[in-house]
Write a protein that holds these residues in place. Structure first.
Motif, mmCIF file in Angstrom:
data_model
loop_
_atom_site.group_PDB
_atom_site.id
_atom_site.type_symbol
_atom_site.label_atom_id
_atom_site.label_comp_id
_atom_site.label_asym_id
_atom_site.label_seq_id
_atom_site.Cartn_x
_atom_site.Cartn_y
_atom_site.Cartn_z
ATOM 1 N N LEU B 17 -5.472 46.627 -0.143
ATOM 2 C CA LEU B 17 -6.337 46.279 1.017
ATOM 3 C C LEU B 17 -5.308 45.954 2.088
ATOM 4 N N THR B 18 -4.638 45.030 1.254
ATOM 5 C CA THR B 18 -3.626 44.285 2.742
ATOM 6 C C THR B 18 -2.283 45.702 3.059
ATOM 7 N N LYS B 19 -2.447 46.878 1.915
ATOM 8 C CA LYS B 19 -1.482 48.033 2.686
ATOM 9 C C LYS B 19 -2.384 48.929 3.655
ATOM 10 N N GLN B 23 -6.699 44.641 8.291
ATOM 11 C CA GLN B 23 -7.503 43.125 8.548
ATOM 12 C C GLN B 23 -7.348 42.257 7.925
ATOM 13 N N VAL B 24 -8.150 41.318 7.924
ATOM 14 C CA VAL B 24 -8.302 39.962 7.151
ATOM 15 C C VAL B 24 -8.747 40.224 5.618
ATOM 16 N N LEU B 29 -15.532 42.272 2.490
ATOM 17 C CA LEU B 29 -14.347 44.001 1.903
ATOM 18 C C LEU B 29 -13.676 44.013 0.383
ATOM 19 N N ILE B 30 -13.327 43.078 -0.318
ATOM 20 C CA ILE B 30 -13.239 43.009 -1.951
ATOM 21 C C ILE B 30 -14.903 43.833 -2.609
ATOM 22 N N GLU B 60 -7.821 32.915 7.584
ATOM 23 C CA GLU B 60 -7.085 33.481 6.771
ATOM 24 C C GLU B 60 -7.065 34.910 6.039
ATOM 25 N N GLY B 61 -8.275 34.676 5.650
ATOM 26 C CA GLY B 61 -9.081 35.387 4.176
ATOM 27 C C GLY B 61 -8.010 35.902 3.086
#
Ligand SMILES: [Mn+2]
Ligand SMILES: [Mn+2]
Ligand SMILES: [Mn+2]
Ligand SMILES: [Mn+2]
Lengths: 218, 218
Positions: B17-19, B23-24, B29-30, B60-61
């Motif tokens: 997801l970070t890649k 977004q945070v 999302l997870i 910051e998530g």
DNA sequence: CCAATTAATTAGACAAGCCTAATTAAATAA
DNA sequence: TTATTTAATTAGGCTTGTCTAATTAATTGG
């Protein structure tokens, strides 16, 4: 039938115990094999009976049903094929593969094991010399005997080895013994049943009765 | 650091997801990625924070720590190498391998992944065109772009594809599109952003904007 | 045949991962 | 700026697989 990893490990344990021991399969025995507390085994036995994968009574002990047997056999097949893969393709050594196969045997997908079998060119025995059942569950035949049954002067070839005792495997590796190694019986000592062996017509070693009872040869 | 299968799946999800998303990374999302209830994600976030594999705050998530990042990267590497194995050695098709690799990626043993890497001759990309990080975590470079960014008349080659949407993979397979397929842009319809494509200089198909946004080409 | 030992079983607990149904906090829109 | 909506969090519960500490059977040695 949907089985968890734990269930599969118990089924495999019961299967192997049935093959090797000639006794009734009771909680204590399973507990030792699965490395778990007997109370846990009793719990799992109930679960497996409920799922009709085994039958159980104090008198008869645990016995695999047809379904249970089929599942156990598939796990054994998977385990041994992965062991072949690890040795032949990934160049792992003899004594390292068992723990990895212990995980790989539980990977589930239609055809995975058959595809692996085909990729490995349908091997009949795993790297420890144990027979690999085919797709239908049939075992290849082999006429292996214990090293301890041979008499003085006999020559033989190592064909099989217990795969679940790392100490034993490491000891063998240290002695330079593996599948295919040629061994000649030089002496048998009546005192403690120890044996003198000549390895590959070279070095001479002395081993215990327990050792000779653990090694299959042909 | 000892990690469970579930922990690894979450770490990988956060990493991916970070890649992809800019977004945070918050629970919702997870949850979608791991296919689990947001409440469960909150539980797991606490656990991962406790183990210092991620940091987390509402603002910051979730963010991987160095250790978390290292673990996630290893799982991704393992996943993609197993995918190569399944396609190249076991002759699995494109769309079947993801679910199997989802299990295989968690098999743990020192050197296993490196031995696999070596056996496969150090591939740089998996069967979906995704880059395989090396032992040190470094990615091979590739200059892939979305099919949707090309203009009329352009020709390109399919290089990468989302590996976690079976519907999409099956659709591609039905259209005869896989890694390496050559595609020419014939038309772009302003009305709904759909595209007319010519596949391998033969059949002509029409695809949606969503489709063109999912396919990486070069 | 009985006492001592050993094995099986039950009772009660716990960690991991998940869930549903509140509840609280934040974001948004009227 | 308040009401609405959405998202995060908490509370409480469930299943799986394990454990320890009783308790109940069985077996066995004297
Ligand atoms: Mn196992
Ligand atoms: Mn073996
Ligand atoms: Mn996974
Ligand atoms: Mn992939």
């Amino acid at each position: 039938m949907n089985t968890t990893r734990a269930e599969e490990n118990y089924l495999k344990a019961i299967y192997r115990l049935t093959k090797t021991k000639k006794q009734v399969i009771l909680p204590n025995l399973i507990a030792e094999k699965v490395q778990v507390n007997p109370a846990s085994v009793v719990d799992m036995i109930k679960k497996l009976v409920r799922k009709e994968l085994i039958s159980y009574s104090r008198k008869e002990g645990a016995k695999l049903t047809d379904t249970g047997q089929r599942i156990a056999l598939n796990i054994v097949r998977s385990h041994r094929l992965w062991e072949v893969f690890l040795v032949e393709k990934l160049e792992y050594s003899w004594s390292e593969i068992h723990v990895i196969a212990e995980q790989l045997e539980h990977i589930k997908h239609p055809d995975l094991v058959d595809k692996l079998d085909s990729f490995l060119d349908f091997p009949s025995f795993d790297p420890h010399g144990d027979p690999i059942p085919d797709k239908m569950g049939a075992y290849p035949i082999s006429k292996k005997i214990f090293l301890s049954t041979l008499s003085i002067g006999a020559e033989c070839k190592v064909i099989s080895v217990s795969d679940d005792n790392t100490d034993f495997l490491n000891y063998l590796e240290k002695l330079g013994i593996s599948i295919g190694t040629k061994i000649k019986i030089l002496e048998k000592n009546a005192f403690d049943d120890s044996l003198s062996l000549q390895i590959e017509k070279k070095n001479i070693i002395t081993v215990s009765r327990k050792f000779a009872d653990s090694l299959y040869v042909i």
